[in-house]
Design an enzyme around this catalytic site. Structure first.
Site, mmCIF file in Angstrom:
data_model
loop_
_atom_site.group_PDB
_atom_site.id
_atom_site.type_symbol
_atom_site.label_atom_id
_atom_site.label_comp_id
_atom_site.label_asym_id
_atom_site.label_seq_id
_atom_site.Cartn_x
_atom_site.Cartn_y
_atom_site.Cartn_z
ATOM 1 N N TYR A 142 6.457 2.903 -5.122
ATOM 2 C CA TYR A 142 6.339 4.140 -4.343
ATOM 3 C C TYR A 142 7.702 4.827 -4.405
ATOM 4 C CZ TYR A 142 2.149 2.158 -2.042
ATOM 5 O OH TYR A 142 0.912 1.621 -1.770
ATOM 6 N N PRO B 218 -3.578 8.273 1.930
ATOM 7 C CA PRO B 218 -3.663 7.049 1.124
ATOM 8 C C PRO B 218 -2.359 6.259 0.966
ATOM 9 C CG PRO B 218 -3.768 8.987 -0.272
ATOM 10 C CD PRO B 218 -3.805 9.487 1.127
ATOM 11 N N LYS C 216 -4.599 1.972 3.148
ATOM 12 C CA LYS C 216 -5.304 1.376 4.292
ATOM 13 C C LYS C 216 -6.792 1.728 4.395
ATOM 14 C CE LYS C 216 -2.116 -0.990 5.600
ATOM 15 N NZ LYS C 216 -2.302 -2.234 4.907
HETATM 16 P P1 FAD Z 1 -17.326 5.841 1.336
HETATM 17 O O1 FAD Z 1 -16.711 5.053 0.245
HETATM 18 O O2 FAD Z 1 -17.084 7.310 1.374
HETATM 19 O O3 FAD Z 1 -18.892 5.574 1.279
HETATM 20 C C1 FAD Z 1 -19.801 6.360 2.003
HETATM 21 C C2 FAD Z 1 -21.123 6.361 1.247
HETATM 22 O O4 FAD Z 1 -22.098 7.048 2.013
HETATM 23 C C3 FAD Z 1 -21.027 7.078 -0.083
HETATM 24 O O5 FAD Z 1 -21.496 6.243 -1.115
HETATM 25 C C4 FAD Z 1 -21.868 8.321 0.107
HETATM 26 O O6 FAD Z 1 -22.500 8.729 -1.100
HETATM 27 C C5 FAD Z 1 -22.869 7.837 1.152
HETATM 28 N N1 FAD Z 1 -23.450 8.919 1.961
HETATM 29 C C6 FAD Z 1 -22.833 9.995 2.504
HETATM 30 N N2 FAD Z 1 -23.710 10.766 3.174
HETATM 31 C C7 FAD Z 1 -24.908 10.144 3.072
HETATM 32 C C8 FAD Z 1 -26.209 10.455 3.536
HETATM 33 N N3 FAD Z 1 -26.433 11.567 4.244
HETATM 34 N N4 FAD Z 1 -27.241 9.618 3.250
HETATM 35 C C9 FAD Z 1 -27.011 8.484 2.534
HETATM 36 N N5 FAD Z 1 -25.795 8.149 2.040
HETATM 37 C C10 FAD Z 1 -24.758 8.968 2.317
HETATM 38 N N6 FAD Z 1 -7.993 4.604 -0.090
HETATM 39 C C11 FAD Z 1 -6.971 3.887 -0.467
HETATM 40 O O7 FAD Z 1 -6.662 2.886 0.213
HETATM 41 N N7 FAD Z 1 -6.272 4.214 -1.631
HETATM 42 C C12 FAD Z 1 -6.655 5.276 -2.420
HETATM 43 O O8 FAD Z 1 -6.063 5.556 -3.444
HETATM 44 C C13 FAD Z 1 -7.742 6.043 -2.040
HETATM 45 N N8 FAD Z 1 -8.169 7.092 -2.788
HETATM 46 C C14 FAD Z 1 -9.232 7.846 -2.347
HETATM 47 C C15 FAD Z 1 -9.686 8.949 -3.091
HETATM 48 C C16 FAD Z 1 -10.748 9.739 -2.631
HETATM 49 C C17 FAD Z 1 -11.215 10.932 -3.444
HETATM 50 C C18 FAD Z 1 -11.362 9.426 -1.404
HETATM 51 C C19 FAD Z 1 -12.495 10.287 -0.854
HETATM 52 C C20 FAD Z 1 -10.937 8.309 -0.687
HETATM 53 C C21 FAD Z 1 -9.868 7.518 -1.147
HETATM 54 N N9 FAD Z 1 -9.426 6.391 -0.434
HETATM 55 C C22 FAD Z 1 -8.388 5.671 -0.838
HETATM 56 C C23 FAD Z 1 -10.065 5.941 0.769
HETATM 57 C C24 FAD Z 1 -11.079 4.847 0.498
HETATM 58 O O9 FAD Z 1 -11.662 5.014 -0.772
HETATM 59 C C25 FAD Z 1 -12.087 4.917 1.613
HETATM 60 O O10 FAD Z 1 -11.411 4.633 2.824
HETATM 61 C C26 FAD Z 1 -13.289 3.996 1.423
HETATM 62 O O11 FAD Z 1 -14.075 4.443 0.359
HETATM 63 C C27 FAD Z 1 -14.101 3.943 2.705
HETATM 64 O O12 FAD Z 1 -15.325 3.309 2.470
HETATM 65 P P2 FAD Z 1 -16.638 3.778 3.238
HETATM 66 O O13 FAD Z 1 -17.700 2.875 2.760
HETATM 67 O O14 FAD Z 1 -16.328 3.881 4.676
HETATM 68 O O15 FAD Z 1 -16.900 5.281 2.766
HETATM 69 C C1 DHB Z 2 -3.440 2.719 -4.955
HETATM 70 C C2 DHB Z 2 -3.767 3.672 -4.032
HETATM 71 C C3 DHB Z 2 -2.989 3.791 -2.892
HETATM 72 O O1 DHB Z 2 -3.308 4.700 -1.971
HETATM 73 C C4 DHB Z 2 -1.885 2.998 -2.694
HETATM 74 O O2 DHB Z 2 -1.137 3.163 -1.600
HETATM 75 C C5 DHB Z 2 -1.576 2.041 -3.637
HETATM 76 C C6 DHB Z 2 -2.360 1.905 -4.765
HETATM 77 C C7 DHB Z 2 -4.287 2.586 -6.166
HETATM 78 O O3 DHB Z 2 -5.225 3.378 -6.317
HETATM 79 O O4 DHB Z 2 -4.013 1.700 -6.982
#
Ligand code: FAD
Ligand code: DHB
Length: 395
Positions: free
Chosen positions: A205, A297, A301
């Site tokens: 980082y 991000p 977490k």
């Molecule tokens: P989600 O993964 O969003 O899953 C929710 C699901 O619900 C999805 O599959 C969606 O299609 C479905 N859904 C939504 N609405 C409906 C509906 N009406 N009916 C049925 N299904 C529905 N975290 C990190 O730690 N590092 C990262 O680098 C990072 N990058 C990210 C990049 C992006 C673009 C995003 C959006 C998030 C990122 N995050 C990252 C955060 C991490 O990916 C999320 O915290 C994690 O995906 C949370 O999981 P979840 O299952 O709660 O939600």
């Molecule tokens: C990655 C994403 C993050 O947000 C982070 O803090 C470290 C690694 C990754 O996508 O690998």
């Protein structure tokens, strides 16, 4: 799969939160149906998080979903922070009494959980979009969804809203009962996936006068890298050479080597936002993961919080099913929110310490450097960083 009409727990969303909750409930003998609006390929390819805390790995192991993770995941014993063109390594096991993190992409976690669910013949419907929830106020929720173009209903005892930040389950809770706290950060992340061997063994980082950069990885041949960019940046506007040059400039240290470059296979811009919706339960409606909270991000977490929410939720529902008592269910929201706010604070700390605000004054930059210098000079500050990064134990 035919559309079911009755279950104990309707799980809305087949992301990491919904899929893991379904596994945990299945192991406790509680029936559930997962409804996911997108198709399987989309869900399995959505490029997102990459770092798993010890507690997340423990939860995946406990439900038999860590076989490939244990074979292919990269175990990391430390992380490097860079500022003032110098690197500072934080050694997790020695700072935390043995904790570490795993690099294993969210796409792979999702693939493993989907495969297990389908192998068990447990109900998981793709292309099943939930449009609303009725009857929650009377304690008899009914989930309305469309599948293969037809409307359906699913009656249940509980609805788990694991439907991410744009989900619909939250709307089943009367507005006056919810409060959302939010912070919008004045910059975004430009993330790329590249066919290039990682340029080091650990994550880096970097704070730099040009803005933040992060070096991460997906495998021995694939790198994952991020650049701080202004909100509204068009990812297509950058040439590959411009991306690599900017990463190299921000990640540079005295006497360091050049980055391994390779074709950029994916690119996306992600705005940074923190939000928390309270409470996470209203009667039979339970929120988990991004449906209840978002963190910026920096510090990775988001996925880990989604996992700790559903571990607590599955435990509470299992206690309710086994003993009839609702004590753990009643404590669900406050138990999650305590972890959520700790992670929110850590993510804010990492974000504001490492990013450059638009128009940031030289005074504020010196303050940032003073904060970062403290991490290098104080074992207590380093231990606090390592404890938060590797994740607080789930009690
Ligand atoms: P989600 O993964 O969003 O899953 C929710 C699901 O619900 C999805 O599959 C969606 O299609 C479905 N859904 C939504 N609405 C409906 C509906 N009406 N009916 C049925 N299904 C529905 N975290 C990190 O730690 N590092 C990262 O680098 C990072 N990058 C990210 C990049 C992006 C673009 C995003 C959006 C998030 C990122 N995050 C990252 C955060 C991490 O990916 C999320 O915290 C994690 O995906 C949370 O999981 P979840 O299952 O709660 O939600
Ligand atoms: C990655 C994403 C993050 O947000 C982070 O803090 C470290 C690694 C990754 O996508 O690998």
């Amino acid at each position: 799969m035919t559309a079911p009409s009755r279950t104990t727990v309707a799980v809305v969303g087949g992301g990491p939160a919904g899929l893991l909750l379904a596994r945990l409930l299945h192991r406790s003998g509680i029936d559930c149906v997962v409804l996911e609006s997108r198709d399987r390929t989309y869900v399995e390819r959505r490029q997102r998080a990459g770092i798993l805390e010890q507690g997340t790995v423990d939860a995946l192991r406990a439900c038999g979903a860590a076989e490939r993770l244990d074979r292919e995941g990269l175990v990391h014993d430390g992380v490097e922070l860079r500022w003032g063109r110098r690197g500072h390594r934080f050694d997790f096991p020695s700072l935390t009494g043995g904790r570490r993190v795993w690099v294993y992409a969210q796409t792979e976690v999702v693939k493993d959980l989907v495969a297990l669910q389908l192998a068990d013949g447990a109900p998981l419907l793709f292309d099943a979009e939930v449009t609303g929830v009725t009857g929650a106020d009377a304690g008899r929720p009914v989930v309305h969804y469309t599948h293969e173009g037809l409307p359906h209903t699913l009656a249940c005892d509980y609805v788990a809203g694991c439907d991410g930040s744009h989900g619909v389950v939250r709307r089943a809770i009367p507005r006056g009962r919810l409060r959302t706290y939010e912070r919008v950060y004045p910059y975004s992340w430009f993330g790329i996936l590249a066919e290039a061997p990682p340029s080091g063994d650990e994550l880096v980082y970097a704070h730099s006068p040009r803005g933040f950069a992060l070096h991460s990885m997906r495998s021995p041949s694939v790198s994952r890298l991020y650049l701080q960019v202004p909100n509204g940046t068009d990812p297509a506007a950058w040439s590959e050479e411009e991306i690599w040059d900017e990463l190299e400039a921000r990640l540079a240290v005295e006497g360091g080597r050049k980055l391994n470059r390779g074709p950029v296979t994916q690119r996306a811009v992600l705005p940074l936002r923190g939000s928390v919706t309270e409470p996470m339960r209203w009667g039979p409606v339970l929120l988990a993961g991004d449906a209840a909270h978002l963190v910026p991000p920096t510090g990775a977490k988001g996925l880990n919080l989604a996992v700790s929410d559903v571990v607590l939720l599955a435990r509470a529902l299992a206690e309710r099913a086994a003993t009839g008592t609702a004590a753990a269910l009643d404590a669900y929201s406050s138990a999650c929110l305590e972890r959520v706010w700790r992670a929110q604070h850590f993510s804010w700390f990492m974000t504001t310490a490492l990013h450059t605000e638009p128009g940031q004054s030289p005074f504020d930059t010196r303050l940032q450097l003073a904060r970062l210098d403290r991490l290098a000079s104080s074992p207590h500050a380093a231990a606090e960083l390592a404890a938060n990064y590797t994740g607080l134990p789930l009690t």
